[in-house]
Design a protein around this motif. Structure first.
Motif, PDB file in Angstrom:
ATOM      1  N   ALA A   1      -5.552  -4.082  -8.864  1.00  0.00           N
ATOM      2  CA  ALA A   1      -5.141  -3.419  -7.623  1.00  0.00           C
ATOM      3  C   ALA A   1      -5.592  -4.175  -6.380  1.00  0.00           C
ATOM      4  O   ALA A   1      -4.894  -4.173  -5.358  1.00  0.00           O
ATOM      5  CB  ALA A   1      -5.698  -1.996  -7.586  1.00  0.00           C
ATOM      6  N   LEU A   2      -6.743  -4.807  -6.462  1.00  0.00           N
ATOM      7  CA  LEU A   2      -7.329  -5.418  -5.268  1.00  0.00           C
ATOM      8  C   LEU A   2      -6.418  -6.446  -4.595  1.00  0.00           C
ATOM      9  O   LEU A   2      -6.245  -6.411  -3.368  1.00  0.00           O
ATOM     10  CB  LEU A   2      -8.679  -6.039  -5.630  1.00  0.00           C
TER      11      LEU A   2
ATOM     12  N   GLN B   1      -3.373  -6.746   0.765  1.00  0.00           N
ATOM     13  CA  GLN B   1      -2.289  -7.154   1.660  1.00  0.00           C
ATOM     14  C   GLN B   1      -2.024  -6.098   2.737  1.00  0.00           C
ATOM     15  O   GLN B   1      -1.331  -6.369   3.718  1.00  0.00           O
ATOM     16  CB  GLN B   1      -1.010  -7.406   0.859  1.00  0.00           C
ATOM     17  N   HIS B   2      -2.578  -4.902   2.531  1.00  0.00           N
ATOM     18  CA  HIS B   2      -2.327  -3.795   3.450  1.00  0.00           C
ATOM     19  C   HIS B   2      -3.579  -3.318   4.174  1.00  0.00           C
ATOM     20  O   HIS B   2      -3.473  -2.548   5.132  1.00  0.00           O
ATOM     21  CB  HIS B   2      -1.739  -2.603   2.682  1.00  0.00           C
TER      22      HIS B   2
ATOM     23  N   ALA C   1       0.666   1.594  -2.173  1.00  0.00           N
ATOM     24  CA  ALA C   1       1.115   0.856  -0.989  1.00  0.00           C
ATOM     25  C   ALA C   1       2.172   1.637  -0.229  1.00  0.00           C
ATOM     26  O   ALA C   1       2.164   1.669   1.016  1.00  0.00           O
ATOM     27  CB  ALA C   1       1.670  -0.509  -1.420  1.00  0.00           C
ATOM     28  N   GLU C   2       3.064   2.299  -0.958  1.00  0.00           N
ATOM     29  CA  GLU C   2       4.112   3.108  -0.296  1.00  0.00           C
ATOM     30  C   GLU C   2       3.496   4.266   0.468  1.00  0.00           C
ATOM     31  O   GLU C   2       3.896   4.562   1.599  1.00  0.00           O
ATOM     32  CB  GLU C   2       5.095   3.632  -1.340  1.00  0.00           C
TER      33      GLU C   2
ATOM     34  N   SER D   1       1.820   2.976   3.602  1.00  0.00           N
ATOM     35  CA  SER D   1       2.799   2.533   4.604  1.00  0.00           C
ATOM     36  C   SER D   1       3.530   3.706   5.251  1.00  0.00           C
ATOM     37  O   SER D   1       3.701   3.755   6.463  1.00  0.00           O
ATOM     38  CB  SER D   1       3.817   1.596   3.960  1.00  0.00           C
ATOM     39  N   SER D   2       3.920   4.687   4.430  1.00  0.00           N
ATOM     40  CA  SER D   2       4.718   5.798   4.950  1.00  0.00           C
ATOM     41  C   SER D   2       3.887   6.784   5.756  1.00  0.00           C
ATOM     42  O   SER D   2       4.415   7.543   6.553  1.00  0.00           O
ATOM     43  CB  SER D   2       5.404   6.532   3.796  1.00  0.00           C
ATOM     44  N   ASN D   3       2.557   6.764   5.522  1.00  0.00           N
ATOM     45  CA  ASN D   3       1.683   7.684   6.223  1.00  0.00           C
ATOM     46  C   ASN D   3       0.801   6.952   7.237  1.00  0.00           C
ATOM     47  O   ASN D   3      -0.262   7.440   7.600  1.00  0.00           O
ATOM     48  CB  ASN D   3       0.797   8.447   5.241  1.00  0.00           C
ATOM     49  N   SER D   4       1.227   5.769   7.667  1.00  0.00           N
ATOM     50  CA  SER D   4       0.407   4.996   8.599  1.00  0.00           C
ATOM     51  C   SER D   4       0.364   5.683   9.955  1.00  0.00           C
ATOM     52  O   SER D   4       1.310   6.344  10.378  1.00  0.00           O
ATOM     53  CB  SER D   4       0.955   3.584   8.743  1.00  0.00           C
TER      54      SER D   4
END
Length: 305
Positions: free
Chosen positions: A69-70, A75-76, A297-298, A301-304
């Motif tokens: 996972a790391l 990347q995020h 990751a989704e 990203s979607s809850n940023s």
């Protein structure tokens, strides 16, 4: 102050196997915490840049759990993968309070000492319970929660086992015999997967390596002794985290934490999404790493903010 070491490759930091060889900058670091029994050192790995994401492993795991996972999550975010005191390659101070609450307090102390004002918090299994407790202690510092097959009050799976292991007659046998019986390690490790064919070749030995350090099994017994009391206390503090955006991830074949308990936990969280991995067991980040990384990751990203 933390003791900063030079950057090293992901392979040397996480002891990953040949199937996951990548070159990725990881810093292995140590920080001193303050506990009643002294000033033990906690080991952690750091990678990436951006908002802080703190990863908390399960009961007999350590930062090794996140080797797949790391690279993806870094990347995020700036990812911190810790070895809780008593586990991995962190110190094992005698007389350590191993309750959910004490572990959560040390997690907050880690954030203080590494100057993490707020973070996204990801916890799995026992680490999921610790993550929820930490969020209850400092809800204003936790942006989002990601809970992976988290120990919770509505799963009966661990309640009987922990009571059995921590009994006066069984506990000494567990601590003295288990380290020397490889077949027991193989049996319980295999049960963590929905499909044994998906067990990574480096997995069993990777988890066994730090368990050879004296004090490892005593830590597990200390956690077990307060398990059921901790679950009741965890249930009482859950209203404090009800408004934190949360992602629940569960394997449908989890034999360690009952997948049916996900619905009970979800009902108590107002902004919660549940993702179930069909046919996967207790360690989706090992058994289905690509799907796991994509789901996390989704969500991030979607809850940023």
């Amino acid at each position: 102050m933390s003791d900063h070491n030079p950057k090293i490759t992901l392979n040397s930091a996480l002891d990953v196997g040949t199937n996951s060889r990548v070159e990725f900058g990881v810093e292995e670091q140590w920080i001193t915490l303050n506990v009643d029994s002294g000033s033990p050192r906690m080991r952690y790995l750091r990678a990436g840049s951006g908002p802080a994401l703190l990863l908390v492993h399960g009961l007999l795991g350590y930062s090794f759990s996140w080797r797949f996972a790391l690279p993806a999550l870094a990347q995020h975010a700036t990812v911190y993968a810790i070895d809780l005191l008593g586990t991995g390659f962190s110190d094992r101070p005698p007389g350590l309070d191993c309750s959910f609450k004490a572990s959560a307090e040390r997690l907050i102390q880690f954030m203080d000492k590494t100057s993490i004002a707020s973070c996204d918090l990801l916890g799995t299994s026992h680490g999921g319970a610790v993550a929820m407790f930490a969020a209850a202690l400092a809800p204003d510092r936790i942006r989002r929660l990601i809970l992976v097959d988290p120990v919770n009050p509505w799963s009966a799976h661990g309640k009987r086992l922990t009571a059995f292991l921590s009994s006066v007659l069984i506990a000494p046998l567990f601590a003295n015999l288990t380290p020397h019986v490889r077949s027991l390690h193989e049996f319980y490790h295999r049960r963590m997967f929905g499909d044994p064919r998906r067990i990574p070749p480096d997995s069993l030995e990777g988890y066994r390596k730090p368990m050879r350090i004296p004090g490892s099994y005593e830590y597990a017994l200390a956690v077990a002794r307060s398990w059921n009391r901790d679950l009741r206390e965890l249930e009482s503090v859950l209203p404090r985290i009800a408004n934190i955006p949360t992602l629940l991830i569960w394997g449908s074949k989890d034999t360690a934490v009952d997948p049916a308990s996900a619905s009970q936990l979800k009902q108590r969280l107002r902004d919660c999404r549940l993702v179930t991995f069909d046919g996967v067991g207790h360690l989706p980040y090992e058994e289905a790493p690509e799907e796991f990384n994509c789901a996390v990751a989704e969500f991030l990203s979607s809850n940023s903010h």
